[in-house]
Structure formats: structure tokens, C-alpha cells
Scaffold this active site. Structure first.
Site, PDB file in Angstrom:
ATOM      1  N   HIS A   6      -5.807   4.965  -0.099  1.00 28.64           N
ATOM      2  CA  HIS A   6      -4.790   4.953   0.954  1.00 28.64           C
ATOM      3  C   HIS A   6      -4.844   6.264   1.725  1.00 28.64           C
ATOM      4  O   HIS A   6      -5.195   7.315   1.163  1.00 28.64           O
ATOM      5  CB  HIS A   6      -3.399   4.794   0.352  1.00 28.64           C
TER       6      HIS A   6
ATOM      7  N   GLU B  59      -2.532   8.259   2.669  1.00 23.73           N
ATOM      8  CA  GLU B  59      -1.685   9.309   2.089  1.00 23.73           C
ATOM      9  C   GLU B  59      -2.378  10.001   0.928  1.00 23.73           C
ATOM     10  O   GLU B  59      -2.340  11.227   0.800  1.00 23.73           O
ATOM     11  CB  GLU B  59      -0.357   8.731   1.568  1.00 23.73           C
TER      12      GLU B  59
ATOM     13  N   CYS C 256       3.724   3.204  -0.024  1.00 21.27           N
ATOM     14  CA  CYS C 256       3.952   2.369  -1.193  1.00 21.27           C
ATOM     15  C   CYS C 256       4.444   3.274  -2.334  1.00 21.27           C
ATOM     16  O   CYS C 256       4.448   4.499  -2.220  1.00 21.27           O
ATOM     17  CB  CYS C 256       2.660   1.655  -1.596  1.00 21.27           C
TER      18      CYS C 256
ATOM     19  N   CYS D 239       1.854   5.997  -3.436  1.00 16.17           N
ATOM     20  CA  CYS D 239       1.724   7.144  -2.534  1.00 16.17           C
ATOM     21  C   CYS D 239       2.988   7.987  -2.503  1.00 16.17           C
ATOM     22  O   CYS D 239       2.922   9.217  -2.430  1.00 16.17           O
ATOM     23  CB  CYS D 239       1.341   6.663  -1.143  1.00 16.17           C
TER      24      CYS D 239
END
Length: 160
Positions: A61, A63, A91, A94
Site C-alpha cells: 500500500h 502508506e 485501512c 496502514c
């Protein structure tokens, strides 16, 4: 809406930078999410976009990558005084990494009705509930949602 440490005009500036990263992800066939980590002086320590499909791991991801790069640049995993900017509500994974990284807060664009951290009612950790950790949502939300919408519409039209 609450303002971050930097103030709303700067939040918009950094979020627009994150949106540029999201656009790069879209061009590469990745879900268009971009992130950056900014230190207390306003220096961008790291930029990233999703590379989940390329790396074939859900750990890729935007992040996660931005936080890792910022830690490498700083020479340590504690990102005290830094802010994470991301185009979509993080999410739980993260969000947790941001907390563990000791960032001061998260500024995000669009809400995520499917995977956003706010859907997890058990995420409030007593370690980080002292009020120091801030979350500001809705910065450039329309632009973020529009980019995501166009991406998924194109995928549906292509039968994906």
C-alpha cells in the site's frame, strides 16, 4: 473540519502532491492511491503510490511504502513530528503502522466505505489514545474520489 498541524492551505498542497502519486499508480494499472510523509519543518521525506499488483502483495500500500521510505531517510523507524498524507482513508493495517511509526497524525482525502480504518471498532489502542495522534479526513476528498471512480469505471468497462 479540524485543521492539521500545518493548516488547511498546506494540507491541500500536500494532498495535491499525494494525488499526483495516485495518478502515477493509475497509469500503471494500480488502484490510484498516493501517500507522502512530511516532517515538522514541512519537508517531504517520502512519496509513494500503490504497487500491490506489481509486487503481488497486500503490503504494498502507498502508506506502507511511504512510511518505510521516510524511516530509511530519517535513519530510524520513529517518525515523531511527521504527518502522513494519503488520498484514501487508510485501512486498519496502514493506520496501525502509522501509529506504530509515531507519526503525529494522518491527513486523508476520500473516505473508504469498504476498508477504512474507521470501520474497525476495535482499532482504538490505549497506547495512542492520549490525544497526540490526530486524524483529519476530507482534504481534497472530491478529487481523490473522482480519481478512484474513473479508475474503477474503466476497469468495469474493460471487463476486469
Amino acid at each position: 473540519m479540524q485543521e492539521s498541524h500545518f493548516g488547511s492551505a498546506r494540507d491541500i498542497h500536500y494532498m495535491q502532491t499525494a494525488l499526483k502519486q495516485a495518478a502515477v499508480a493509475a497509469r500503471k494499472g494500480e488502484v490510484p492511491i498516493g501517500a507522502l510523509v512530511v516532517d515538522g519543518d514541512g519537508t517531504v521525506l517520502a512519496r509513494a503510490h500503490n504497487v500491490v499488483e506489481k509486487r503481488q502483495t497486500q503490503c504494498a500500500h502507498a502508506e506502507m511504502i511511504a512510511l518505510e521510505r521516510a524511516a530509511l531517510k530519517r535513519g530510524g523507524w520513529r517518525l515523531t513530528g511527521c504527518w502522513l498524507f494519503v488520498t484514501l482513508e487508510p485501512c486498519t493495517m496502514c493506520f496501525g503502522l502509522a501509529q506504530l511509526s509515531r507519526v503525529e497524525g494522518i491527513v486523508y482525502g476520500a473516505s473508504s466505505p469498504l476498508y477504512g480504518y474507521s470501520l474497525d471498532t476495535k482499532i482504538a489502542s490505549p497506547l495512542y489514545s492520549g490525544g497526540a495522534f490526530q486524524v483529519i479526513g476530507g482534504i481534497c476528498a472530491e478529487e481523490s474520489a473522482e480519481l478512484l471512480g474513473r479508475f474503477f469505471k474503466k476497469r468495469r468497462e474493460n471487463g476486469e
